[in-house]
Enzyme design. Structure first.
Site, short mmCIF file in Angstrom:
data_model
loop_
_atom_site.label_atom_id
_atom_site.label_comp_id
_atom_site.label_asym_id
_atom_site.label_seq_id
_atom_site.Cartn_x
_atom_site.Cartn_y
_atom_site.Cartn_z
N TRP A 64 -27.58 20.57 8.91
CA TRP A 64 -26.64 19.75 9.67
C TRP A 64 -25.23 19.82 9.10
CZ3 TRP A 64 -27.72 19.15 14.36
CH2 TRP A 64 -29.03 18.96 14.79
N ASP B 252 -21.98 11.91 8.11
CA ASP B 252 -22.98 12.02 9.17
C ASP B 252 -24.23 11.32 8.64
OD1 ASP B 252 -24.92 12.65 11.01
OD2 ASP B 252 -24.76 14.83 10.77
N LYS C 173 -32.74 8.51 15.90
CA LYS C 173 -33.63 8.57 14.74
C LYS C 173 -34.05 7.16 14.33
CE LYS C 173 -32.12 12.85 14.91
NZ LYS C 173 -31.31 13.72 14.10
C1 LIG Z 1 -30.32 14.72 14.69
C2 LIG Z 1 -29.14 14.99 13.83
C3 LIG Z 1 -27.95 15.47 14.38
C4 LIG Z 1 -27.81 15.86 15.85
O1 LIG Z 1 -27.64 14.80 16.67
P1 LIG Z 1 -27.40 15.01 18.25
O2 LIG Z 1 -27.37 13.61 18.75
O3 LIG Z 1 -28.55 15.80 18.76
O4 LIG Z 1 -26.10 15.71 18.40
C5 LIG Z 1 -26.86 15.64 13.53
N1 LIG Z 1 -26.94 15.35 12.22
C6 LIG Z 1 -28.08 14.91 11.66
C7 LIG Z 1 -28.12 14.60 10.20
C8 LIG Z 1 -29.21 14.72 12.45
O5 LIG Z 1 -30.35 14.27 11.88
#
Ligand SMILES: *Cc1c(COP(=O)(O)O)cnc(C)c1O
Length: 365
Positions: free
Chosen positions: A104, A174, A198
Site C-alpha cells: 500500500w 494511511d 476494514k
Molecule cells: C484497503 C486498503 C487500501 C485501499 O482502499 P480502497 O478504499 O480500496 O481505495 C489502501 N490502503 C490500505 C492500507 C488498505 O488496507
C-alpha cells in the site's frame, strides 16, 4: 438469525452484528422519520443528525482535538493517494518523504509521483517487507512537504507499534486497515485517512482527519471534488455523499462506544485475538511460518505460510468447510492471511486457532 460464517476477508470485512441488525430493523423506515436511509435526502435534518453523530462518535473515540476537521469522502483510500499530493506536492521544488513499508505504501508513492517529487525515507522492499522501520532508520528531511506512512500494511501483515516522529514536517498516515482498532494520538498527524471497509463500516466512504493549518495551506484552484477546503466548508455535503455508508459508520462507532467501551478496550480484545493465532504459529513453527518479524506483527492481518502451496490450498479449503472463509493470502505474496478486524468475534479466532493446531497435527508437523 442468518447462518453467518466467520469471514477473514481483508476488506470489505465483517461488521458488528448489532450494527447489521439495527440497519436491518430500520431499513424500511428510520424511527421517527418514516423514510429509509436508502431513500433519505442528504440535505434533510435527519441525515444531518446522522452525519453529525458519526463525526461526534469519532471525536469521542479518538479524542480528536478541535483544530482537526473530519471529512467523509468517496473514492476510497486510493483517491487520497492522489488528492493529498495534488494539494501538498504541486509546485516548484516540492517533494515528500514516503516510508516504503509494503504494497500500500508503494501504491501511495506511485500516485504521488504524478504530482511532484517523491523521496524514499526508508525502504523495506529488499527485506520482503517483513518489518516496520525503527525511528533511527528513518531518513526524514526537515524540508519535506510531508512524510507519508502506512500504519498497517494489510497485505504483508506488519504494523507500526509506535508512531514515527516526523519533527516539524506534517505526518500523513494511511490508517485504512487499523483505524479504530486502538487508541491514536491524532495530534501527531497532519492528515490521517482510512477507507471504511476494514474497521469502520462498509465500502463507499473514506474518513479523513485533517489539521486546520494543513488544510488552510492548501491550494484552492482545484476541481471541487478534489478540493479539501471546499469539501470541508461544505461539511462533506458538496454533492450527494454515500449516505448509507456514513450511516453504517455511525452504527459501528455507536457499537465501539456503547458495546465495546472505547478503543482501549477494543485494543485489548484485538491483542488477545491476534495472540491466539500468533501462538498457534509459534507453537507449530516448522509447519506454519509467520511472514512478519515478531516485533512488527500486525494485530489486524495475520500472514503465514505452510510448507507447500498444496498444503496451503488444502488448509484454505478445510477451513472453509468449517465456516472459516477468505483465508487465502493476497495473490501478490501467496500464503495465507487471516484478517481479524474489530468485528471478528473472539469465537471465530478461537475456531481458526483450533483448526490450525489440528491441521498441523494431521499433516505431519
Ligand atoms: C484497503 C486498503 C487500501 C485501499 O482502499 P480502497 O478504499 O480500496 O481505495 C489502501 N490502503 C490500505 C492500507 C488498505 O488496507
Amino acid at each position: 438469525m442468518a447462518d453467518r460464517t466467520y469471514n477473514f476477508s481483508p476488506g470489505p470485512a465483517m461488521l458488528p452484528l448489532s450494527a447489521l441488525e439495527q440497519a436491518q430493523r430500520d431499513l424500511l423506515a428510520l424511527p421517527g422519520v418514516g423514510i429509509s436511509i436508502l431513500e433519505i435526502s442528504h440535505r434533510s435534518k435527519a441525515f444531518e443528525a446522522i452525519i453529525e453523530q458519526a463525526e461526534a462518535n469519532l471525536r469521542t473515540l479518538l479524542s480528536i482535538p478541535s483544530n482537526y476537521r473530519i471529512l467523509f469522502l468517496q473514492g476510497g483510500a486510493l483517491l487520497q493517494f492522489a488528492m493529498i499530493p495534488m494539494s501538498l506536492l504541486r509546485g516548484q521544488g516540492k517533494s515528500a518523504d514516503y516510508i516504503h513499508t509494503g504494497t500500500w505504501a508503494k501504491k501511495a508513492m506511485q500516485q504521488a509521483k504524478f504530482q511532484g517529487g517523491v523521496r524514499v525515507a526508508w525502504d523495506g522492499s529488499a527485506a520482503s517487507f517483513k518489518r516496520m522501520p525503527s525511528q533511527e532508520e528513518l531518513d526524514i528531511r526537515g524540508g519535506a512537504s510531508y512524510v507519508h506512512m502506512t500504519s498497517n500494511e494489510t497485505i504483508q501483515g506488519i504494523q507500526f507499534q509506535k508512531t514515527p516522529d516526523a519533527g516539524s514536517v506534517p505526518l500523513v498516515c494511511d490508517a485504512s486497515s487499523d483505524f479504530l482498532s486502538r487508541p491514536l494520538d491524532i495530534s501527531k498527524y497532519g492528515i490521517l485517512y482510512a477507507c471504511a471497509q476494514k474497521n469502520a463500516g462498509p465500502a463507499g466512504v473514506t474518513v479523513i482527519i485533517i489539521r486546520d493549518d494543513v488544510l488552510e495551506g492548501m491550494p484552492t484552484d482545484l476541481p471541487s471534488m478534489l478540493n479539501y477546503k471546499e469539501l470541508a466548508d461544505s461539511k462533506s455535503l458538496l454533492n450527494t455523499p454515500p449516505t448509507f455508508a456514513v450511516y453504517m459508520v455511525k452504527l459501528v462507532t455507536d457499537w465501539l462506544i456503547n458495546d465495546i467501551g472505547g478503543l482501549e478496550k477494543m485494543h485489548r480484545i484485538n491483542q488477545e485475538k491476534a495472540a491466539l493465532l500468533y501462538e498457534a504459529i509459534d507453537q507449530c513453527s516448522g509447519f506454519y511460518e509467520g511472514h512478519a518479524d515478531t516485533a512488527s506483527r500486525s494485530l489486524m492481518n495475520v500472514t503465514f505460510r505452510l510448507p507447500t502451496p498444496e498444503l496451503e490450498s488444502q488448509f484454505v479449503k478445510g477451513a472453509a468447510s468449517r465456516g472459516l472463509v477468505e483465508l487465502k493470502g493476497h495473490r501478490s505474496v501467496g500464503g495465507c492471511r487471516a484478517s481479524i478486524y474489530n468485528a471478528m468475534p473472539v469465537d471465530g479466532v478461537q475456531a481458526l486457532r483450533d483448526f490450525m493446531l489440528e491441521f498441523s497435527e494431521a499433516n505431519g508437523r
